[in-house]
Design a protein around this motif. Structure first.
Motif: not given
Length: 372
Positions: A100-109
């Protein structure tokens, strides 16, 4: 006066050398696991394809992950004596938190993985501080209640963020290119192996630390630890958070291997599977939970293939119906191991040692009992 023979001294020296050699035996299988992706060796009956094939590496990597998860879970169960039914919750938080951090916050891995593991640690600290206020079966029921609440929350899909029963796929665009695609399966495999090595090292260090000795005392007699002036609550919370952190890291690795987050990871069935893995391998032993986790995971996939094979389909109905159920085959395997090896797989060497030990005779290497 007769001279005392030096047989006893040589026996002691050989015993010391043998003990030192046995201390380093894990290096041999570690080297084999490291070079497995370079091997095209077929393993019929164990793997579908060659050892270094993508499908084989994927299965072995999953075995490594769940072997590590069982090892971390046994730190709580076998070392401290705490039976938790909510361990899968922290595994799922690491899994869903990273996704969810990648999908919703668009954070790198990497930042997303840190968020997922951090969320697992904070949740373990919060829920552990509440659950550990009670002991015994009360503790187990409280952890089960938290786990069920987490599982329901994931399946209800609040705000559409968890994906419900479908789960959510990891965004390939935000993952490192070296971890995406079948061609990069060896890289994922090595990450799973690294997670296993990390978990074993952390658990081994923790068990041998001063806190580990207090954990042994809590498992044997918690009241006696209190009499010595120590507070068991703080030591139990430390173990709870440490196992939660290891489970959260496992969720990150599992996300890479499967490419997404699914609600099955948050279910109580996952914790029950970890419990079976620990019992199968031998609770409280150094390598038992690891072996039990790998064997159980491998059997879960391979017995599923066997249940749908043509060999089972051609059997009479009285045999075909039960043998076509993978859970029946897994249950039979578990009952057989528990019945034949009460201490789990870890107790097998001790049972074989008496039959392999040479008897004392005129030419044996055992030290003499007298000078004569």
């Amino acid at each position: 006066m007769r001279t005392i023979p030096r047989t006893g001294e040589s026996f002691a020296e050989r015993s010391t050398g043998r003990s030192r050699a046995l201390r380093w035996w894990p290096i041999a299988p570690l080297i084999l696991f490291l070079v497995a992706p370079y091997s095209a060796l077929p393993v019929p009956g164990v793997l579908d394809g060659p050892l270094g094939g993508p499908g084989s590496l994927q299965l072995i990597a999953l075995c490594l992950v769940f072997g590590a998860l069982a090892t971390g879970y046994d730190l709580l169960l076998g070392r401290v004596g705490l039976l938790s039914f909510g361990h899968a919750l922290y595994f799922a938080v690491g899994l869903y938190g990273t996704d969810l951090a990648m999908l919703e916050l668009r954070l790198p891995f990497v930042p997303a993985a840190l968020c997922g593991v951090g969320a697992a640690v904070l949740l373990a600290l919060l829920l552990g501080s509440v659950s550990l206020r009670v002991t015994g079966i009360g503790f187990s029921m409280v952890t089960l209640a938290f786990a069920q609440a987490g599982s329901i929350l994931v399946q209800r899909n609040p705000g559409g963020i968890t994906g419900g029963e479908e789960g959510r796929a990891a965004p390939a665009a935000l993952l490192p290119s070296s971890l995406v695609g079948i061609v990069n399966t060896p890289n994922l495999y090595w990450i799973a192996l690294g997670y296993l090595v990390l978990t074993v090292a952390v658990v081994h260090w923790a068990v041998r630390s001063p806190a580990g000795r207090v954990w042994d005392g809590i498992r044997e007699n918690e009241r006696r630890v209190e009499v010595l002036g120590l507070r068991p609550y703080g030591f139990k919370l430390l173990a709870f958070v440490l196992t939660g952190a290891l489970a959260g890291i496992g969720g990150v690795v599992y996300l890479l291997l499967t490419g997404g987050a699914t609600p099955q990871a948050a279910g109580s069935d996952t914790t029950l599977s970890l419990l079976v893995m620990v019992v199968l391998g031998g609770s409280g032993s150094r390598w038992g939970p690891l072996l039990g986790g790998m064997l159980y995971t491998w059997a879960g996939y391979r017995l599923g293939d066997l249940a749908t094979s043509a060999a089972i389909a051609d059997l009479p109905a009285v045999l075909r119906v039960p043998l076509s159920q993978p859970l029946f085959l897994l249950g039979t395997l578990f009952v057989a191991v528990v019945y034949l090896l009460p201490g789990g797989l870890a107790g097998l060497p001790a049972r074989l040692r008496p039959s392999l030990r040479p008897s004392c005779g005129p030419n044996s290497d055992h030290p003499p009992t007298s000078a004569g």
